[in-house]
Design a protein around this motif. Structure first.
Motif, PDB file in Angstrom:
ATOM      1  N   THR A  89      41.251  46.921  25.870  1.00  0.00           N
ATOM      2  CA  THR A  89      42.549  47.017  25.227  1.00  0.00           C
ATOM      3  C   THR A  89      43.258  48.277  25.683  1.00  0.00           C
ATOM      4  O   THR A  89      42.630  49.269  26.016  1.00  0.00           O
ATOM      5  N   SER A 122      29.842  43.123  24.417  1.00  0.00           N
ATOM      6  CA  SER A 122      28.852  42.918  23.359  1.00  0.00           C
ATOM      7  C   SER A 122      27.500  43.406  23.862  1.00  0.00           C
ATOM      8  O   SER A 122      27.259  43.490  25.070  1.00  0.00           O
ATOM      9  N   MET A 151      35.515  51.265  24.565  1.00  0.00           N
ATOM     10  CA  MET A 151      35.227  49.925  24.059  1.00  0.00           C
ATOM     11  C   MET A 151      33.805  49.849  23.501  1.00  0.00           C
ATOM     12  O   MET A 151      33.560  49.187  22.495  1.00  0.00           O
ATOM     13  N   PRO A 178      34.990  39.975  25.617  1.00  0.00           N
ATOM     14  CA  PRO A 178      34.790  41.197  24.837  1.00  0.00           C
ATOM     15  C   PRO A 178      33.388  41.743  25.095  1.00  0.00           C
ATOM     16  O   PRO A 178      32.436  40.985  25.295  1.00  0.00           O
ATOM     17  N   MET A 186      32.739  48.928  19.731  1.00  0.00           N
ATOM     18  CA  MET A 186      31.785  47.851  19.465  1.00  0.00           C
ATOM     19  C   MET A 186      30.681  48.346  18.526  1.00  0.00           C
ATOM     20  O   MET A 186      30.316  47.667  17.564  1.00  0.00           O
TER      21      MET A 186
END
Length: 172
Positions: free
Chosen positions: A168, A25, A57, A23, A61
């Motif tokens: 995703t 970050s 994304m 993911p 985040m």
């Protein structure tokens, strides 16, 4: 040959396990950001280029952290407009989405270390006997210019790529 000259090897920040995705970050983005700041001749990362799905994304985040990083970015030429930015400690770095960029990665670039290598000077097309051409049905002329060049770098270590990012909603 980067096998004989490892200092010319480009830097990639990959997952520890092949095929794994991670993911996105801020701490993951900080690693290549700091690396480019250390290795570039300018001493900072100018731009982060990624696919538009990674922009989504990044926004998700930031929303999860309770904020969105939209800040005015002044581009060369003096035009000021709002762009998505990442601040890794050396000021705002533009985050640019490109629908043709590869999925699941981000490229951290130092513009000072990018060069336009010209194979030939700018040429005007004279295939029809002259530079200026008339377009049927229009009151005017046009000219067609050609330039043969490639974008490259003299310092591969001044750029980095962050790979294996989870996205995703992708079907491929």
């Amino acid at each position: 040959d980067t096998g004989n000259y490892p200092e010319w090897k480009a830097r990639e920040f990959n997952s520890d396990v092949a095929g794994n995705t991670r993911p996105l970050s801020a701490s993951l983005m900080q690693q290549p950001y700091d690396y480019v700041n250390d290795q570039s001749s300018a001493g900072y990362t100018d731009v982060i280029v990624t696919h538009t799905s990674m922009i989504r994304m990044y926004i998700e985040m930031m929303r999860a952290k309770g904020g969105e990083r939209y800040a005015p970015t002044k581009w060369s030429g003096g035009v000021s407009h709002k762009d998505l930015t990442f601040n890794g400690g050396a000021g705002d770095t533009a985050l640019v989405g490109d629908k043709d960029a590869p999925h699941r990665e981000m490229k951290f670039l130092s513009m000072a270390d990018l060069t336009l290598f010209q194979a030939q000077e700018l040429l005007w097309d004279t295939s029809s006997g002259g530079v200026w051409k008339h377009k049927a049905g229009f009151d005017g002329t046009y000219a067609f210019a050609k330039m043969y060049c490639a974008l490259g770098t003299r310092n591969r270590r001044a750029h980095a790529r962050l790979n294996d990012l989870a996205v995703t909603g992708l079907q491929y």
